[in-house]
Design an enzyme around this catalytic site. Structure first.
Site, PDB file in Angstrom:
ATOM      1  N   ARG A  93       0.820  -1.221   0.000  1.00 25.22           N
ATOM      2  CA  ARG A  93       0.000   0.000   0.000  1.00 25.22           C
ATOM      3  C   ARG A  93       0.849   1.264   0.000  1.00 25.22           C
ATOM      4  NH1 ARG A  93      -1.957   0.997   4.408  1.00 25.22           N
ATOM      5  NH2 ARG A  93      -2.809  -1.056   4.919  1.00 25.22           N
TER       6      ARG A  93
ATOM      7  N   TYR B   5     -12.805  22.152 -13.726  1.00 26.14           N
ATOM      8  CA  TYR B   5     -13.306  20.837 -14.110  1.00 26.14           C
ATOM      9  C   TYR B   5     -14.478  20.469 -13.189  1.00 26.14           C
ATOM     10  CZ  TYR B   5     -12.796  15.770 -14.959  1.00 26.14           C
ATOM     11  OH  TYR B   5     -12.985  14.459 -15.268  1.00 26.14           O
TER      12      TYR B   5
ATOM     13  N   ASP C 159      -4.659  22.755 -11.263  1.00 31.08           N
ATOM     14  CA  ASP C 159      -4.904  21.602 -12.133  1.00 31.08           C
ATOM     15  C   ASP C 159      -4.133  21.876 -13.426  1.00 31.08           C
ATOM     16  OD1 ASP C 159      -5.899  19.768 -14.006  1.00 31.08           O
ATOM     17  OD2 ASP C 159      -7.845  19.652 -12.986  1.00 31.08           O
TER      18      ASP C 159
ATOM     19  N   LYS D   7      -4.700  11.445 -19.058  1.00 33.27           N
ATOM     20  CA  LYS D   7      -4.706  12.221 -20.295  1.00 33.27           C
ATOM     21  C   LYS D   7      -3.350  12.091 -21.009  1.00 33.27           C
ATOM     22  CE  LYS D   7      -8.774  13.272 -18.797  1.00 33.27           C
ATOM     23  NZ  LYS D   7      -9.089  14.377 -17.931  1.00 33.27           N
TER      24      LYS D   7
END
Ligand SMILES: *Cc1c(COP(=O)(O)O)cnc(C)c1O
Length: 376
Positions: free
Chosen positions: A36, A90, A162, A187
């Site tokens: 993890r 966004y 962002d 992206k």
């Protein structure tokens, strides 16, 4: 070998009890403790992302871009704080502010990133963070990030950006005064429309906060996906260069068409935001929007349906071109749409993600699509 292997592991075996005791508590990257906390494949990707962001101390990976947005905001905010969010953010970022953060006692206010005076006036004593996006999602406004980040700092708030559109190759978020740079790696970094991931990169002051928050939230990415993202990152520079060039060719052609009211592509000379884009960016990408002139929703749908080379789908930044309609008024609180200075009242937009195809083929496809709408 050139690339790190894909280390799939939850459990790390220690040679003896003494090394287990020594390995765990340090909690540093580079010490395999338990799956993890990541492993060598994920660390390689995080290091590479840190390396391309000037001023960065480290990068945390998240299972999606939205998880990165949530993780970064939760790292810097506490109940009772206030958050300023750019109005053209966004949509899921807006939903994080109005939804989960509200429930957790964080107040939010949307601001127009092009109106610096009202932005300055939106701060209160409890404002601890500012969320920026440049250019803004869908409508592509370019804002003065260095100035907005400087004001945030002056007011005692951190700024988060962002930076998915430009990536650090096109815009140095930390170098321009932001404290945390967030990206959807789904992206450009992935680049092949086959993976979901996000990242948040910060300097010394905030990296540890990001990391501990993400560990407490149990955020982890798979080594297979990390390996795909690393592979994408190797070619991101040339892909961005080519898709930007293609996008400018298509945008330029659209700007000459009578069916088009406005092209929202900051890379295009004369388009809104172009001067600031030239001042602050060293690159762009294939994503931009345009607004149809005198079209109905049915005509817009006809255009999109007629396209042969553009897929209809969410996301962007892949090798293939996509088209999607958008309606900004449904996602705005303070910014006018269409903008007050727009030449026409048209508001029906289409966002294009231009890929690596021959731009002349894409233009021919759009030409036959526009003809199918019957707009003249
Ligand atoms: C897609 C996108 C995100 C979210 O990324 P996912 O990986 O899809 O969760 C964040 N910001 C912007 C600007 C995006 O376009």
């Amino acid at each position: 070998m050139v690339n790190p292997p894909v280390w799939r592991a939850s459990t790390h075996l220690y040679p003896d009890e003494a090394s287990r005791k020594a390995g765990g508590p340090k909690n540093e990257d580079g010490r395999f403790y338990y799956g993890r906390r990541g492993g060598p494949t994920q660390w390689s990707l995080a290091e590479a992302l840190t390396e391309i962001e000037p001023g960065a101390a480290g990068t945390v990976l998240y299972p999606s871009g939205v998880a990165a947005i949530a993780g970064a905001l939760m790292a810097v905010l506490e109940p009772g704080d206030a958050l300023l969010v750019t109005d053209n953010a966004y949509e899921p970022t807006r939903a994080m502010a109005t939804g989960l953060l509200s429930r957790w006692g964080v107040e939010h206010r949307f601001f127009d990133p092009l109106d610096i005076e009202s932005y300055r006036g939106a701060f209160c004593e409890r404002t601890k963070a500012v969320w920026l996006e440049n250019p803004g999602s869908l409508t592509m406004e370019v804002c003065d990030v260095p100035e907005l980040a400087r004001i945030a700092r002056e007011k005692g708030a951190v700024s988060l950006l962002d930076n998915t559109w430009a990536s650090p190759l096109g815009f140095a978020a930390l170098g321009n005064g932001c404290d945390i740079s967030v990206m959807s790696l789904s992206k450009h970094v992935g680049g092949h429309s086959d993976l979901m991931m996000g990242s948040a990169t910060a300097g010394e002051a905030l990296y540890k906060r990001l990391r501990i928050t993400s560990q407490q939230l149990g955020q982890v990415v798979s080594p297979d996906d990390a390996s795909l993202a690393l592979r994408g990152l190797r070619t991101m520079g040339v892909r961005l260069k080519q898709s930007s060039e293609n996008a400018v060719a298509v945008a330029n052609w659209l700007a000459s068409r009578p069916e088009v009211a406005q092209v929202l592509c900051p890379m295009l000379p004369g388009a809104p935001g172009h001067e600031l884009w030239r001042r602050d960016f060293s690159g762009g990408c294939g994503l931009f929007s345009f607004v149809l002139k005198g079209a109905s929703e049915e005509q817009r749908a006809k255009l999109i349906d007629a396209l042969q080379l553009f897929g209809i789908g969410y996301s962007w930044g892949g090798f293939e071109s996509l088209a999607i309609p958008f309606d900004p008024p449904s996602m705005r609180s303070v910014m006018a749409w269409p903008p007050e200075n727009a030449e026409t009242g048209d508001r029906l937009g289409i966002r294009l993600s231009i890929g690596l195809e021959d731009p002349q083929d894409l233009i021919a496809d759009l030409e036959q699509g526009l003809a199918a709408t019957g707009i003249s």
